[in-house]
Design an enzyme around this catalytic site. Structure first.
Site, PDB file in Angstrom:
ATOM      1  CE  LYS A 171      33.839  89.630 -49.856  1.00 36.53           C
ATOM      2  NZ  LYS A 171      35.192  89.475 -50.495  1.00 36.53           N
ATOM      3  CD  GLU A 246      28.079  91.421 -64.720  1.00 34.49           C
ATOM      4  OE1 GLU A 246      28.398  90.385 -65.346  1.00 34.49           O
ATOM      5  OE2 GLU A 246      28.866  92.324 -64.426  1.00 34.49           O
ATOM      6  CB  CYS A 280      31.594  90.854 -66.723  1.00 38.20           C
ATOM      7  SG  CYS A 280      31.178  92.583 -66.562  1.00 38.20           S
ATOM      8  CD  GLU A 379      33.962  85.386 -67.643  1.00 37.20           C
ATOM      9  OE1 GLU A 379      33.736  84.830 -66.557  1.00 37.20           O
ATOM     10  OE2 GLU A 379      33.486  86.492 -67.950  1.00 37.20           O
TER      11      GLU A 379
HETATM   12  P1  NAD Z   1      34.750  85.115 -57.317  1.00 37.03           P
HETATM   13  O1  NAD Z   1      33.402  84.971 -57.891  1.00 37.03           O
HETATM   14  O2  NAD Z   1      35.230  84.027 -56.393  1.00 37.03           O
HETATM   15  O3  NAD Z   1      34.864  86.488 -56.479  1.00 37.03           O
HETATM   16  C1  NAD Z   1      34.026  87.613 -56.678  1.00 37.03           C
HETATM   17  C2  NAD Z   1      33.550  88.147 -55.334  1.00 37.03           C
HETATM   18  O4  NAD Z   1      32.725  87.165 -54.698  1.00 37.03           O
HETATM   19  C3  NAD Z   1      34.689  88.424 -54.333  1.00 37.03           C
HETATM   20  O5  NAD Z   1      34.351  89.537 -53.526  1.00 37.03           O
HETATM   21  C4  NAD Z   1      34.705  87.159 -53.480  1.00 37.03           C
HETATM   22  O6  NAD Z   1      35.261  87.363 -52.207  1.00 37.03           O
HETATM   23  C5  NAD Z   1      33.225  86.849 -53.399  1.00 37.03           C
HETATM   24  N1  NAD Z   1      32.892  85.441 -53.152  1.00 37.03           N
HETATM   25  C6  NAD Z   1      33.550  84.336 -53.562  1.00 37.03           C
HETATM   26  N2  NAD Z   1      32.921  83.221 -53.127  1.00 37.03           N
HETATM   27  C7  NAD Z   1      31.835  83.625 -52.429  1.00 37.03           C
HETATM   28  C8  NAD Z   1      30.793  82.950 -51.749  1.00 37.03           C
HETATM   29  N3  NAD Z   1      30.736  81.630 -51.673  1.00 37.03           N
HETATM   30  N4  NAD Z   1      29.835  83.690 -51.144  1.00 37.03           N
HETATM   31  C9  NAD Z   1      29.860  85.031 -51.202  1.00 37.03           C
HETATM   32  N5  NAD Z   1      30.836  85.727 -51.829  1.00 37.03           N
HETATM   33  C10 NAD Z   1      31.808  85.038 -52.446  1.00 37.03           C
HETATM   34  O7  NAD Z   1      35.757  85.321 -58.504  1.00 37.03           O
HETATM   35  P2  NAD Z   1      37.322  84.962 -58.557  1.00 37.03           P
HETATM   36  O8  NAD Z   1      37.589  83.630 -57.902  1.00 37.03           O
HETATM   37  O9  NAD Z   1      38.049  86.107 -58.021  1.00 37.03           O
HETATM   38  O10 NAD Z   1      37.548  84.811 -60.124  1.00 37.03           O
HETATM   39  C11 NAD Z   1      37.290  83.558 -60.737  1.00 37.03           C
HETATM   40  C12 NAD Z   1      36.681  83.738 -62.100  1.00 37.03           C
HETATM   41  O11 NAD Z   1      35.435  84.420 -61.977  1.00 37.03           O
HETATM   42  C13 NAD Z   1      37.468  84.628 -63.056  1.00 37.03           C
HETATM   43  O12 NAD Z   1      38.484  83.924 -63.692  1.00 37.03           O
HETATM   44  C14 NAD Z   1      36.408  85.094 -64.007  1.00 37.03           C
HETATM   45  O13 NAD Z   1      36.162  84.123 -64.988  1.00 37.03           O
HETATM   46  C15 NAD Z   1      35.190  85.225 -63.112  1.00 37.03           C
HETATM   47  N6  NAD Z   1      34.975  86.633 -62.671  1.00 37.03           N
HETATM   48  C16 NAD Z   1      33.999  87.339 -63.262  1.00 37.03           C
HETATM   49  C17 NAD Z   1      33.802  88.662 -62.896  1.00 37.03           C
HETATM   50  C18 NAD Z   1      32.737  89.504 -63.538  1.00 37.03           C
HETATM   51  O14 NAD Z   1      32.881  90.727 -63.578  1.00 37.03           O
HETATM   52  N7  NAD Z   1      31.654  88.918 -63.987  1.00 37.03           N
HETATM   53  C19 NAD Z   1      34.598  89.247 -61.920  1.00 37.03           C
HETATM   54  C20 NAD Z   1      35.581  88.480 -61.305  1.00 37.03           C
HETATM   55  C21 NAD Z   1      35.751  87.172 -61.691  1.00 37.03           C
END
Ligand code: NAD
Length: 477
Positions: A171, A246, A280, A379
């Protein structure tokens, strides 16, 4: 658009609903993806299960490895096209997009080579007993990835799982997934059987949550925010599926007074600037020994003033952020810095011709940042570097470990004893001594402690993550 790949066929979402695809450098829409639902996830898991019990599961490791190798070679043939897709969809400069394409090909090369060399173990036990420990795939693995490195993440998470024989459902993030769709199509072309790789596009709350919760998924790999990571782990726990999480970091780069500054300075900058700070493992805090704080901050400020921001084709130091939401998040941190009078030491500038509608934030150097300030602890996920002074080795350890995160750290010193002592005391998953490894090293096990998550990706350890073991005790007496 047909952006769901299930059982080897491209489909629209079963609801018929779509989500817009937006170019971060201009905020213009340039397509749509399907908004997958629990029904689509369920179809994808069924398709993966059928592949696992069918053609894909029957393939011997050597053949799986050859297929992964073919895929790696095919990715490199289409490298320019894939880099263009990734740069447009994420906003990253072309040089970064090209590096990401090399990395995704490298993941399939590395795990292709490892597929038939991933041995089990034997254990000397009692007289007249043979004991062996064998690796077994989970069957179907679920992969939820973020928008910052969609192509690289496709390789990082799928290659080891496929190498050990799982069938997969991925996904990708709703904010950037064009490269994932391109790669999945290439995988079909090189001969992955239908169902070995399934893709369900959609939101986290719908498709992502449904994938983590699906009882047919034996293991979940998640990269993203801590909040979503907790939700994924809870959903997976309901059906006893283990997870690798992660979840990002607040990684310190620790500069002692004897450091080789000529070597350190370029990396102190590039470790935060890569992918506009949306990494990250970004080195988002530089901890500097008090005696050299002024010198190092001035020299970093000189470099920050020269940084240039532009769209992917300009190929400058920094591109736009991924979305209006991410830009607003980073700007909230910068407003907070201004309100609390944290010194702004330097900022980069925009290149001529940059669209005013793009999601740009200039690289920004702040310091000294108070230790308990949220810019020192949370972060930001943008091109914002926080400088903090420390007194001595004990103080550096305390400061480095004093956040909820623990992903990576770098230590800059010529003193070998300090290097060893610091390495032992840092609560992180990777330590770099006189270097910084953001984004590097497919071979190097990667993952964090504390709020940065748990489990390991990359290297051989990733293959262990994507397997369970079976201990077989054979009494022949
Ligand atoms: P997010 O965690 O919401 O999204 C990451 C992935 O998880 C996406 O594919 C999203 O659709 C999915 N997702 C979101 N909620 C979910 C749930 N309840 N169940 C299953 N899957 C789910 O991240 P974001 O909202 O796009 O970004 C927010 C913050 O997260 C950023 O500002 C940053 O600090 C952090 N982030 C970290 C990384 C990393 O590489 N560790 C990557 C993206 C974002």
């Amino acid at each position: 658009m047909k952006s769901l790949l299930i059982n080897g066929e491209w489909r629209e979402a079963s609801s018929g609903e779509t989500l817009p695809v937006v170019e971060p450098s201009s905020s213009k829409e340039f397509g749509t993806i399907g908004r997958g639902s629990a029904k689509d996830v369920s179809d994808a898991v069924d398709s993966a299960r059928a592949a696992y019990t069918g053609d894909w599961g029957a393939l011997p490791p050597v053949e799986r490895g050859r297929l992964l190798h073919r895929f790696s070679e095919r990715i490199l043939v289409g490298a320019d096209e894939l880099a263009n897709i990734e740069a447009r969809d994420t906003g990253k400069p072309m040089k970064q997009a090209r590096a990401d394409v090399t990395a995704v090909a490298r993941y399939f090369e590395y795990y292709g080579g490892a597929a038939d060399k991933f041995h089990g173990d034997t254990i000397p036990y009692l007289r007249n007993y043979n004991v062996s420990v064998i690796h077994e795939p989970f069957g179907v693995t679920g992969h939820i990835i973020p928008w910052n490195y969609p192509a690289q993440m496709f390789g990082r998470t799928l290659a080891p799982s496929l190498a050990v024989g799982n069938a997969t459902v991925i996904k990708p993030a709703e904010d950037a997934c064009q490269s994932v769709l391109y790669l999945a199509e290439l995988a079909l072309q090189v001969g992955f059987p239908p169902g070995a790789i399934n893709v369900v596009t959609g939101t986290g709350a719908e498709a992502g949550a449904a994938l983590a919760a699906h009882p047919g998924v034996g293991f979940v790999a998640f990269t993203g925010s801590p909040e979503a990571g907790i939700a994924v782990q809870k959903a997976a726990a309901e059906h006893f599926a283990p997870c690798v999480l992660e979840l990002g970091g607040k990684s310190p780069q620790i500069v002692f007074e004897d450091a080789d500054l000529e070597a350190a300075l370029p990396l102190l900058v590039s470790a935060i600037l890569q992918n506009a700070g949306q990494t990250c493992s970004a080195g988002s805090r530089v901890l500097i020994q008090e005696s050299i704080f002024e010198t190092v901050s001035q020299r970093l400020a000189e470099r920050f003033r020269q940084l240039r921001v532009g769209d992917p084709t300009m190929d400058l130091d920094c591109g736009p952020l991924i979305s209006a939401r991410q830009k607003a998040r980073v700007e909230r941190f910068l407003s907070h810095a201004a309100e609390t009078q944290i010194p702004l030491l330097a900022q980069g500038s925009y290149a001529e011709g940059v669209s005013p509608d793009g999601y740009y934030v200039p690289p920004t150097l702040l310091g000294p940042v108070p230790r308990d300030d949220l810019i020192a602890r949370e972060e930001v996920f943008g091109p914002v570097l926080a400088l903090l002074p420390f007194r001595d080795e004990d103080d550096a350890v305390h400061l480095a470990n004093d956040t909820d995160f623990g992903l990576i750290a770098s230590i800059w010193t010529r003193d070998g004893r300090v290097q060893q002592r610091m390495t032992q005391r840092l609560a992180v998953g990777q330590v770099f001594i006189n270097c910084y490894g953001a984004g590097g090293g497919v071979e190097l096990p990667f993952g964090g402690v504390k709020k940065s998550g748990h489990g390991r990706e990359k290297g051989f350890l990733a293959m262990e993550e994507f397997c369970t073991t079976k201990t077989v005790v054979n009494h022949f007496g």
